[in-house]
Design a protein around this motif. Structure first.
Motif, PDB file in Angstrom:
ATOM      1  N   ILE A  30      13.807  13.360  -4.274  1.00 40.35           N
ATOM      2  CA  ILE A  30      13.706  12.168  -3.429  1.00 40.35           C
ATOM      3  C   ILE A  30      12.712  12.489  -2.321  1.00 40.35           C
ATOM      4  CG2 ILE A  30      14.950  10.526  -1.976  1.00 40.35           C
ATOM      5  CD1 ILE A  30      17.514  11.357  -3.452  1.00 40.35           C
ATOM      6  N   ILE A  31      11.691  11.646  -2.183  1.00 40.42           N
ATOM      7  CA  ILE A  31      10.589  11.932  -1.266  1.00 40.42           C
ATOM      8  C   ILE A  31      10.390  10.748  -0.322  1.00 40.42           C
ATOM      9  CG2 ILE A  31       8.144  12.558  -1.114  1.00 40.42           C
ATOM     10  CD1 ILE A  31       8.403  13.345  -4.140  1.00 40.42           C
ATOM     11  N   SER A  32      10.190  11.041   0.973  1.00 43.17           N
ATOM     12  CA  SER A  32       9.869   9.978   1.926  1.00 43.17           C
ATOM     13  C   SER A  32       8.551   9.330   1.519  1.00 43.17           C
ATOM     14  CB  SER A  32       9.755  10.543   3.343  1.00 43.17           C
ATOM     15  OG  SER A  32      11.002  11.032   3.775  1.00 43.17           O
ATOM     16  N   TYR A  33       8.513   7.993   1.609  1.00 39.32           N
ATOM     17  CA  TYR A  33       7.352   7.246   1.132  1.00 39.32           C
ATOM     18  C   TYR A  33       6.909   6.296   2.236  1.00 39.32           C
ATOM     19  CZ  TYR A  33       4.486   5.143  -2.617  1.00 39.32           C
ATOM     20  OH  TYR A  33       3.461   4.707  -3.413  1.00 39.32           O
ATOM     21  N   THR A  34       5.793   5.634   2.031  1.00 42.15           N
ATOM     22  CA  THR A  34       5.252   4.747   3.055  1.00 42.15           C
ATOM     23  C   THR A  34       6.174   3.565   3.343  1.00 42.15           C
ATOM     24  OG1 THR A  34       4.053   3.503   1.365  1.00 42.15           O
ATOM     25  CG2 THR A  34       2.884   5.327   2.424  1.00 42.15           C
ATOM     26  N   ASN A  35       6.042   3.016   4.533  1.00 47.26           N
ATOM     27  CA  ASN A  35       6.751   1.793   4.918  1.00 47.26           C
ATOM     28  C   ASN A  35       8.268   1.946   4.849  1.00 47.26           C
ATOM     29  OD1 ASN A  35       6.668  -0.778   5.909  1.00 47.26           O
ATOM     30  ND2 ASN A  35       6.446  -1.771   3.925  1.00 47.26           N
ATOM     31  N   SER A  36       8.762   3.132   5.266  1.00 45.92           N
ATOM     32  CA  SER A  36      10.207   3.418   5.338  1.00 45.92           C
ATOM     33  C   SER A  36      10.903   3.352   3.989  1.00 45.92           C
ATOM     34  CB  SER A  36      10.897   2.450   6.314  1.00 45.92           C
ATOM     35  OG  SER A  36      10.327   2.543   7.599  1.00 45.92           O
ATOM     36  N   ARG A  37      10.156   3.569   2.927  1.00 46.16           N
ATOM     37  CA  ARG A  37      10.743   3.559   1.587  1.00 46.16           C
ATOM     38  C   ARG A  37      10.953   4.987   1.081  1.00 46.16           C
ATOM     39  NH1 ARG A  37       6.509  -0.025  -1.568  1.00 46.16           N
ATOM     40  NH2 ARG A  37       5.130   1.256  -0.279  1.00 46.16           N
TER      41      ARG A  37
END
Length: 251
Positions: free
Chosen positions: A216-223
């Motif tokens: 699970i990886i932090s993604y753009t726009n708080s996704r």
């Protein structure tokens, strides 16, 4: 129509407000916690219609009604189908499963306009749903799916399915051995057929098996971006409005 939104995630509340404004429905107030809602109801005229998230940051929204008598029609918003089904049996108008679909929202609003209950006659009893939250009703979920391959019908065990996804108006099951099968169903229909302990709808496009998540990886726009064990065809992204519920589901 006097409309109130009770939703602890402010971006989700604003998103719902924008969708309602497209339907020419004005939201008079947005509240974000049980405590805030209780105080507001004590000091303000109750609205005609409430969009009510079941899980708030400081507790279940039903705790509001332990503290104050609310005479309003309610449309529940929830990511948890077992809650929604029971809520639907109460004196509410409808329920919407997250992520909220614009067409489903429009249908719910039109249903309210048609039904138009007298607030004085709206009486809500949440005892049954509280019992459900403590002792969930055992439900039977699908154990296998079938798909036609040429002249043959293949059975696919739910345990073999890594994820379900929609593509080109079709719904597919991706299995742990890396194969994709077209199913005669939709992601919406799957909501009542899959165990919420094992499967979670992360977006309009994907249903994910918890056992298939590799990273699970932090993604753009708080996704969030998910890496699955074998599915590699396209990015698997948790929609922003589903991130909080997804994290709760992982626990």
């Amino acid at each position: 129509m006097n409309v109130l939104i009770i939703e602890d995630e402010k971006p989700s509340a604003r998103y719902l407000q924008r969708m309602l404004e497209k339907q020419e429905v004005t939201v008079s107030q947005m509240l974000h916690s049980v405590g805030e809602a209780v105080e507001w109801f004590h000091n303000n005229e109750h609205p005609d219609l409430i969009f009510l998230d079941i899980q708030l940051s400081d507790g279940l929204s039903f705790e509001i009604f332990d503290a104050v008598e609310v005479n309003s029609a309610i449309i529940f918003t929830t990511a948890f189908d077992e809650y929604a089904l029971q809520a639907f049996k109460l004196n509410s108008i409808d329920y919407l499963l997250k992520p909220i679909d614009e067409e489903e929202l429009q249908t719910a609003v039109e249903k309210y306009k048609t039904f138009k209950p007298n607030p004085k006659n709206v009486q809500l009893n949440f005892e049954d749903i509280k019992k459900l939250l403590v002792n969930p009703v055992e439900r039977e979920y699908k154990k296998r799916f079938t798909t036609k391959i040429g002249q043959h019908i293949k059975m696919i065990s739910v345990d073999e399915i890594e994820c379900f996804y929609s593509e080109n108006k079709g719904t597919y099951a991706h299995t742990i051995d890396g194969r994709d099968y077209l199913l005669e169903t939709t992601l919406e229909q799957l909501e009542n057929e899959l165990s919420p302990e094992t499967f979670f709808r992360i977006s309009r496009k994907f249903y994910i098996n918890i056992n298939s998540i590799k990273d699970i990886i932090s993604y753009t726009n708080s996704r969030l971006q998910l890496k699955l064990n074998s599915y590699k065809e396209q990015e698997v992204i948790v929609a922003r409005e589903r991130v909080k519920d997804f994290k709760l589901w992982l626990e």
